[in-house]
Scaffold this active site. Sequence first.
Site, short mmCIF file in Angstrom:
data_model
loop_
_atom_site.label_atom_id
_atom_site.label_comp_id
_atom_site.label_asym_id
_atom_site.label_seq_id
_atom_site.Cartn_x
_atom_site.Cartn_y
_atom_site.Cartn_z
N HIS A 15 53.87 -70.00 -17.36
CA HIS A 15 53.44 -69.11 -16.27
C HIS A 15 51.96 -69.39 -15.92
O HIS A 15 51.58 -69.46 -14.75
CB HIS A 15 53.52 -67.63 -16.69
CG HIS A 15 54.91 -67.10 -16.88
ND1 HIS A 15 55.30 -66.45 -18.02
CD2 HIS A 15 55.99 -67.10 -16.06
CE1 HIS A 15 56.57 -66.06 -17.90
NE2 HIS A 15 57.01 -66.45 -16.72
N LYS A 39 66.67 -56.67 -17.02
CA LYS A 39 66.74 -57.11 -18.41
C LYS A 39 66.16 -56.04 -19.32
O LYS A 39 65.30 -55.26 -18.91
CB LYS A 39 65.91 -58.39 -18.58
CG LYS A 39 66.33 -59.53 -17.69
CD LYS A 39 65.31 -60.65 -17.73
CE LYS A 39 65.64 -61.74 -16.73
NZ LYS A 39 64.55 -62.73 -16.60
N ARG A 88 61.74 -74.50 -12.91
CA ARG A 88 61.87 -75.46 -14.01
C ARG A 88 63.04 -76.40 -13.71
O ARG A 88 63.15 -76.92 -12.63
CB ARG A 88 62.05 -74.73 -15.35
CG ARG A 88 60.79 -74.03 -15.82
CD ARG A 88 61.11 -73.06 -16.91
NE ARG A 88 62.13 -72.13 -16.42
CZ ARG A 88 62.45 -70.99 -17.00
NH1 ARG A 88 61.86 -70.64 -18.10
NH2 ARG A 88 63.37 -70.20 -16.49
N SER A 126 60.37 -67.42 -21.47
CA SER A 126 60.05 -66.26 -22.31
C SER A 126 61.21 -65.99 -23.26
O SER A 126 61.02 -65.68 -24.43
CB SER A 126 59.81 -65.02 -21.44
OG SER A 126 58.74 -65.25 -20.56
#
Length: 159
Positions: A15, A39, A88, A126
């Site tokens: 990040h 989440k 990504r 993460s």
Amino acid sequence: MAIYPGSFDPITNGHLSILRRALTIFDSVTIAVSANTMKNTLFTLEERMELIRESTKNDKKVFVDSFHGLLVDYVKRKETNVILRGMRALSDFEYEFQMSLMNRKLRRNIQTIFMMTDYKWLYTSSTIIKEAASYGGAIKGLVPDIVCQRLKEKYGYKS
Ligand code: PNS
């Protein structure tokens, strides 16, 4: 000004790399931490924001904020139309594509700018970092030192 939204549970060096590079394009970046993420987060909203503040404290062009509800409404309140997202591997593409189209449908002038992650962070997230940390895996170098420390505290082990 660009809005860099996300769960940031927790912020990673991936990040931070996107953020640093975005600051060569935008005069400032506001990191907007989602308060109502779907989440289950490991860190509370306050903890996530504090870790971001700690990790970006020397940069005067970075602001840390949170938002509830729709991202496009938050972006409008901030009087901008630019959303920044890091991308990504291919696996990110579908979700990001869907989200950017939905955001544009909800508010026509929204522009989502994608920056490709540096190859160093291609396979980190993460989620995977938390998993490794939960079993005592060495995650140094993947997250800021303060995050490394907090993950160890959360999972209850020393170094
Ligand atoms: O880091 P993440 O979890 O990939 O970030 C996703 C986030 C928080 C940017 C996204 O879920 C979001 O914008 N949530 C707020 C609700 C919303 O506006 N969703 C998109 C259109 S339905």
